[in-house]
Design a protein around this motif. Structure first.
Motif, PDB file in Angstrom:
ATOM      1  N   ALA A 148     -16.080  -6.928   2.691  1.00 35.27           N
ATOM      2  CA  ALA A 148     -16.040  -5.596   2.091  1.00 35.27           C
ATOM      3  C   ALA A 148     -15.260  -4.607   2.950  1.00 35.27           C
ATOM      4  O   ALA A 148     -14.722  -3.619   2.442  1.00 35.27           O
ATOM      5  CB  ALA A 148     -17.460  -5.084   1.861  1.00 35.27           C
ATOM      6  N   ALA A 149     -15.203  -4.854   4.265  1.00 36.92           N
ATOM      7  CA  ALA A 149     -14.494  -3.947   5.185  1.00 36.92           C
ATOM      8  C   ALA A 149     -13.753  -4.762   6.234  1.00 36.92           C
ATOM      9  O   ALA A 149     -14.151  -4.785   7.404  1.00 36.92           O
ATOM     10  CB  ALA A 149     -15.474  -2.983   5.835  1.00 36.92           C
ATOM     11  N   PRO A 150     -12.680  -5.462   5.846  1.00 35.96           N
ATOM     12  CA  PRO A 150     -11.952  -6.285   6.828  1.00 35.96           C
ATOM     13  C   PRO A 150     -11.304  -5.466   7.933  1.00 35.96           C
ATOM     14  O   PRO A 150     -10.918  -6.013   8.961  1.00 35.96           O
ATOM     15  CB  PRO A 150     -10.895  -6.991   5.956  1.00 35.96           C
ATOM     16  N   HIS A 151     -11.201  -4.149   7.737  1.00 36.59           N
ATOM     17  CA  HIS A 151     -10.624  -3.271   8.755  1.00 36.59           C
ATOM     18  C   HIS A 151     -11.646  -2.845   9.797  1.00 36.59           C
ATOM     19  O   HIS A 151     -11.319  -2.058  10.692  1.00 36.59           O
ATOM     20  CB  HIS A 151     -10.055  -2.022   8.073  1.00 36.59           C
ATOM     21  N   GLU A 152     -12.887  -3.355   9.692  1.00 35.99           N
ATOM     22  CA  GLU A 152     -13.954  -3.025  10.640  1.00 35.99           C
ATOM     23  C   GLU A 152     -14.425  -4.301  11.335  1.00 35.99           C
ATOM     24  O   GLU A 152     -15.427  -4.902  10.959  1.00 35.99           O
ATOM     25  CB  GLU A 152     -15.129  -2.341   9.926  1.00 35.99           C
ATOM     26  N   PRO A 153     -13.719  -4.754  12.372  1.00 38.40           N
ATOM     27  CA  PRO A 153     -14.082  -6.018  13.036  1.00 38.40           C
ATOM     28  C   PRO A 153     -15.435  -5.994  13.715  1.00 38.40           C
ATOM     29  O   PRO A 153     -15.985  -7.043  14.027  1.00 38.40           O
ATOM     30  CB  PRO A 153     -12.956  -6.215  14.063  1.00 38.40           C
ATOM     31  N   VAL A 154     -16.005  -4.798  13.919  1.00 39.97           N
ATOM     32  CA  VAL A 154     -17.310  -4.717  14.576  1.00 39.97           C
ATOM     33  C   VAL A 154     -18.394  -5.381  13.735  1.00 39.97           C
ATOM     34  O   VAL A 154     -19.401  -5.858  14.266  1.00 39.97           O
ATOM     35  CB  VAL A 154     -17.665  -3.245  14.865  1.00 39.97           C
ATOM     36  N   ILE A 155     -18.189  -5.474  12.420  1.00 43.30           N
ATOM     37  CA  ILE A 155     -19.166  -6.144  11.561  1.00 43.30           C
ATOM     38  C   ILE A 155     -19.294  -7.608  11.967  1.00 43.30           C
ATOM     39  O   ILE A 155     -20.400  -8.132  12.137  1.00 43.30           O
ATOM     40  CB  ILE A 155     -18.760  -6.019  10.083  1.00 43.30           C
ATOM     41  N   GLY A 156     -18.163  -8.274  12.122  1.00 43.96           N
ATOM     42  CA  GLY A 156     -18.184  -9.669  12.553  1.00 43.96           C
ATOM     43  C   GLY A 156     -18.801  -9.836  13.930  1.00 43.96           C
ATOM     44  O   GLY A 156     -19.487 -10.826  14.200  1.00 43.96           O
ATOM     45  N   ASN A 157     -18.569  -8.854  14.810  1.00 46.73           N
ATOM     46  CA  ASN A 157     -19.153  -8.932  16.155  1.00 46.73           C
ATOM     47  C   ASN A 157     -20.681  -8.928  16.104  1.00 46.73           C
ATOM     48  O   ASN A 157     -21.341  -9.711  16.797  1.00 46.73           O
ATOM     49  CB  ASN A 157     -18.673  -7.753  17.008  1.00 46.73           C
ATOM     50  N   ILE A 158     -21.246  -8.042  15.291  1.00 45.70           N
ATOM     51  CA  ILE A 158     -22.701  -7.953  15.196  1.00 45.70           C
ATOM     52  C   ILE A 158     -23.265  -9.215  14.556  1.00 45.70           C
ATOM     53  O   ILE A 158     -24.322  -9.709  14.974  1.00 45.70           O
ATOM     54  CB  ILE A 158     -23.120  -6.707  14.392  1.00 45.70           C
TER      55      ILE A 158
ATOM     56  N   ALA B 108     -11.803  -1.531  18.403  1.00 45.72           N
ATOM     57  CA  ALA B 108     -12.059  -2.926  18.767  1.00 45.72           C
ATOM     58  C   ALA B 108     -11.214  -3.276  19.978  1.00 45.72           C
ATOM     59  O   ALA B 108     -10.117  -2.737  20.171  1.00 45.72           O
ATOM     60  CB  ALA B 108     -11.740  -3.872  17.612  1.00 45.72           C
ATOM     61  N   VAL B 109     -11.737  -4.175  20.807  1.00 48.69           N
ATOM     62  CA  VAL B 109     -10.997  -4.744  21.930  1.00 48.69           C
ATOM     63  C   VAL B 109     -10.902  -6.242  21.686  1.00 48.69           C
ATOM     64  O   VAL B 109     -11.926  -6.924  21.580  1.00 48.69           O
ATOM     65  CB  VAL B 109     -11.699  -4.482  23.279  1.00 48.69           C
ATOM     66  N   TYR B 110      -9.691  -6.745  21.565  1.00 45.47           N
ATOM     67  CA  TYR B 110      -9.501  -8.154  21.218  1.00 45.47           C
ATOM     68  C   TYR B 110      -9.471  -9.038  22.461  1.00 45.47           C
ATOM     69  O   TYR B 110      -9.416  -8.559  23.601  1.00 45.47           O
ATOM     70  CB  TYR B 110      -8.221  -8.320  20.405  1.00 45.47           C
TER      71      TYR B 110
END
Length: 395
Positions: free
Chosen positions: A82-92, A277-279
Motif C-alpha cells: 500500500a505504501a512502497p515509498h515507506e520502507p520503514v514498514i518492511g523494517n518493522i 531510510a538508511v540502506y
C-alpha cells in the motif's frame, strides 16, 4: 473497498483508538486506506505498522509458530504494497518476525534425555533400547524425540506463552519508536557547538527536535533551506513553529531557497538532514531537494550529518525507483487554476531523493553516532537472515 470508518480516520492517533472496536481485517483495511492516501506517512508508518502487527498476534487464529509467521508476513506484505515509498514498514515487519523467531527458541521446552536407571544399592539396572525409548511422560504418554511437535497437553500453554511474549516484545518496539527522537536529540550538544552555522534542509520532526534540544544549551545560527510550495498566500510561513521556539531560545534563523545554497554554504559548519531510510550501502532516502544540499556540502568539504533511528535502517540496497525518486502531486508547487497551457505540459513533483553514501559523513542514531562501516553490524543485530528477503516477496 475501504471500510466506511476509514473516511473518518484522518490520523494515526484516531486509527489506534479505533483498533479496539474493529475486527482485525477492518483495522488492516483502514490503515491500507490511509497509507494509499498518504494520510499516514513518515515516522507514523512505523508506529501504525507495529500496532497492526500486535493486533495480528492478538486476534488472528494460529496454532504454531509457522502459522504466526505466515500471518505476520501476509499482513505486512499488504501494508508494504500500500505504501512502497515507506520502507520503514518492511523494517518493522522484519523486526517482528525476528522477535517471533527469538521467542520460539526461548519457549521450546528442553526435554530430558533417557537416563540410565540405578537401584537403591547403586547397581545399574539393565534396560533394553525399547524400554529406553518408552519412558513415560508425566501424563502417561510415551516420550518422543526432541524434534517432534509438542504434545496436545503442552501445546496450548506454549501458544499462550508465545502470544504474550511476542505482544510484549512488540510493545517494546513501539516504545523504542516513540523514544528514538528524544534519544537522538540527546546528542545535539555534542554535534552542535557554540557559534556554529548550521544548515537544515526541509527539517523533519526528528531534525526539529534535535535543533530545539541543541538550542537549550547552545547559541548558533540556523539556515533553513527548502523548496517553497505553491500556497497562494493562504498558509503560514514554513516551519513557523520551529522558528518561534528557536527564537525564544536565542537562536537566529535565516530562510534560504534551494538556489541560494551555493552563496551561503561557505559560512556553514555542518549540514543536518533527516533520513526516511538508511540502506545497506549507506545511501539515504530523503525528502526531495536534500541531495542538492548534500552535494553542495561535499563540494565545500562541509560535514553532512544524517539523523535516523535504527528502525529506519533497511537491510537491502536501494532500487531503481528509490534512486530516481517517488512522484507526488504536482499541484503542491504549480497552480492548475488558470491557463490553457496546462493541458499541454507535464509537471513532475519528485517527493523523495536518494543521497549516495559517499556524501554522508555521520549517521546519528538513537544508539549514538555511527559511520558507514558500522551499518552492517547494526543490521545484523536487528534482523534475522531468514527475513532479509521480505521485500522480495512483495514483487
Amino acid at each position: 473497498m475501504a471500510p466506511s470508518q476509514a473516511t473518518h480516520t484522518p490520523s494515526l492517533e484516531k486509527l489506534v483508538k479505533s483498533l479496539k472496536g474493529q475486527s482485525l481485517e477492518a483495522s488492516i483495511e483502514a490503515l491500507i486506506f490511509l497509507l494509499k492516501r498518504r494520510q499516514v506517512k513518515g515516522d507514523e508508518c512505523a508506529q501504525a505498522t507495529a500496532h497492526i502487527l500486535r493486533q495480528v498476534v492478538a486476534k488472528a487464529r494460529w496454532q504454531d509458530v509457522d502459522q504466526l509467521l505466515s500471518q505476520i508476513q501476509s499482513a505486512g506484505s499488504r501494508l508494504a504494497r500500500a505504501a512502497p515509498h515507506e520502507p520503514v514498514i518492511g523494517n518493522i515487519v522484519r523486526r517482528v518476525l525476528g522477535l517471533i523467531r527469538d521467542e520460539r527458541q526461548a519457549t521450546i521446552p528442553i526435554r530430558p534425555s533417557p537416563a540410565v536407571l540405578t537401584s537403591t544399592a547403586g547397581l545399574q539396572v539393565s534396560k533394553s533400547m525399547f524400554n529406553l525409548l518408552s519412558v513415560a511422560e508425566p501424563d502417561g504418554s510415551p516420550m518422543t524425540g526432541g524434534s517432534t511437535p509438542l504434545s496436545q497437553a503442552t501445546q496450548p500453554t506454549s501458544v499462550h506463552t508465545l502470544r504474550s511474549e511476542v505482544m510484549d516484545g512488540i510493545e517494546e518496539i513501539m516504545d523504542e519508536i516513540g523514544q528514538a527522537d528524544d534519544q537522538i536529540a540527546s546528542f545535539a550538544d555534542i554535534q552542535i557547538h557554540p557559534g556554529d552555522f548550521v544548515l537544515a534542509y526541509q527539517p523533519s520532526k526528528t531534525v526539529e527536535r534535535f535543533l530545539i534540544k541543541a538550542a537549550s544549551r547552545r547559541r548558533f545560527t540556523l539556515f533553513i533551506a527548502g523548496l517553497e510550495p505553491f500556497t497562494n498566500g493562504t498558509s503560514d510561513a514554513p516551519y513557523a513553529t520551529l522558528r518561534k521556539k528557536l527564537s525564544a531560545a536565542g537562536v537566529n534563523t535565516i530562510s534560504l531557497s534551494s538556489n541560494g545554497l551555493m552563496a551561503y554554504i561557505p559560512r556553514v559548519n555542518k549540514v543536518i538532514l533527516g533520513a526516511k531510510a538508511v540502506y545497506q550501502n549507506g545511501g539515504l532516502l530523503v525528502d526531495s531537494g536534500c541531495c542538492i544540499a548534500a552535494q553542495v556540502a561535499h563540494e565545500y568539504l562541509k560535514p553532512v550529518i544524517a539523523l535516523s533511528p535504527v528502525y529506519k535502517f533497511c537491510p537491502e540496497d536501494p532500487s531503481y525507483d528509490v534512486s530516481r525518486g517517488w512522484l507526488g502531486n504536482p499541484s503542491t508547487y504549480v497552480s492548475y487554476g488558470n491557463g490553457p497551457e496546462v493541458d499541454a505540459i507535464v509537471v513532475e513533483n519528485t517527493v523523495t531523493d536518494y543521497i549516495p553514501p559517499e556524501l554522508v559523513d555521520v549517521y546519528l542514531t538513537n544508539l549514538g553516532p555511527q559511520t558507514r562501516h558500522h551499518i552492517a553490524s547494526i543490521l545484523a543485530d536487528h534482523y534475522k537472515t531468514e527475513d532479509l528477503a521480505f521485500s522480495m516477496q512483495l514483487d
